[in-house]
Design an enzyme around this catalytic site. Sequence first.
Site, short mmCIF file in Angstrom:
data_model
loop_
_atom_site.label_atom_id
_atom_site.label_comp_id
_atom_site.label_asym_id
_atom_site.label_seq_id
_atom_site.Cartn_x
_atom_site.Cartn_y
_atom_site.Cartn_z
N GLN A 1 3.99 -9.74 -10.64
CA GLN A 1 3.14 -10.02 -11.79
C GLN A 1 3.40 -9.03 -12.91
OE1 GLN A 1 -0.58 -11.30 -10.30
NE2 GLN A 1 -1.64 -11.08 -12.23
N SER B 1 5.43 -6.93 -4.70
CA SER B 1 4.10 -7.56 -4.60
C SER B 1 4.25 -9.08 -4.46
CB SER B 1 3.26 -7.18 -5.82
OG SER B 1 1.94 -7.64 -5.69
N LEU B 2 3.82 -9.84 -5.45
CA LEU B 2 3.99 -11.29 -5.45
C LEU B 2 5.43 -11.68 -5.13
CD1 LEU B 2 3.58 -14.30 -6.48
CD2 LEU B 2 4.11 -13.36 -8.74
N ARG C 1 -3.66 -16.97 -3.22
CA ARG C 1 -3.67 -15.51 -3.31
C ARG C 1 -4.23 -15.05 -4.65
NH1 ARG C 1 0.31 -11.58 -4.96
NH2 ARG C 1 0.46 -9.74 -3.58
N HIS D 1 -3.82 -4.19 -4.84
CA HIS D 1 -3.26 -3.25 -3.85
C HIS D 1 -4.15 -2.02 -3.64
CE1 HIS D 1 0.28 -5.71 -3.53
NE2 HIS D 1 0.37 -5.72 -4.84
N GLN E 1 -0.17 -6.25 2.66
CA GLN E 1 0.20 -5.88 1.29
C GLN E 1 -0.93 -6.12 0.30
OE1 GLN E 1 1.42 -9.08 -1.49
NE2 GLN E 1 3.38 -8.66 -0.55
#
Length: 313
Positions: free
Chosen positions: A11, A91-92, A116, A200, A249
């Site tokens: 992102q 991440s994503l 998500r 996170h 995560q």
Amino acid sequence: MGKLAFVFPGQGSQYVGMGKEMVEAFPEAASAFEEADRVLGFSLTGLCWEGPEEDLKKTYNTQPAILTTSIACWRVLDKKGVVPDYVAGHSLGEYSALVAAGAIGLSEAVQLVRFRGESMEQAVPFGEGTMAAVLGMSEEKIEELCTKAQEFGVVEPANFNCPGQIVIAGTTLAVKKAVDLAKEMGAKRAIMLQVGGPFHSSLMEPARRAMAERLALAKIADGRIPIVANANGKKVQKQKEIIDALINQVTSPVLWEQSVRNLASAGVDTFIEIGPGKVLSGLIKKTVQDVKIINIEDPLSVEKAIALLKECG
């Protein structure tokens, strides 16, 4: 001979118009957007190409948009027979990496990241949590910084991006106080980020629980190639390892610097960033030396990548 890693952005890399040139040039890229539109029940393609930007920036839209754009670009390389030794995503981007590794199909991944994004937005009311980037402080100093700011609320390390660049996340007041303290403690810069929540961090626990339930129902297989996971910076490939990594995560820091170092230690000397922007390329350059890095997001960059790979043998 060195090894090849595909890395996928997360992102923040989105922009209006992403993926359009790839779709116009390559049928396999077009098929990714068509699949995503069909699965989601609305024109993600239109959102990616025409915006508005404010809607594209909404977490539940951003995540499937970046994923789809990344996989559209990856399908072009895959069609040309380019297969990496490892994959990883920030991440994503870990979901994009899993699609490239054959562990998740695009349709499943698009639905997962849409869920998500919704879960992350619902975990903390808008405005009550945020993130900030701190530049020029060691990991030890960041831990000290977070401890000092915790009297104002939750604040924790969230992304270890590269040497001297660490992102913190937490309640808005605590993060703002941490930014002020960081400057007093010698940080080069400390910048509030325009994000939808404290990703996170432990504040994402409701999203972690929701994702655990959703992932238990997902169609996930063993990866055909190893994936370096955000949560621990280590290789995962078995179905259970993958699911555990995706659950963890949500609330764990992204160990991107460690992931890149581990890939380099495994023999990777060529990194291809696949998807919108060049954020990861910049982070890799600051983390390891003597590696080749290129990004792919349009037809010209595909030609450059193929030329680089031929040069590397």
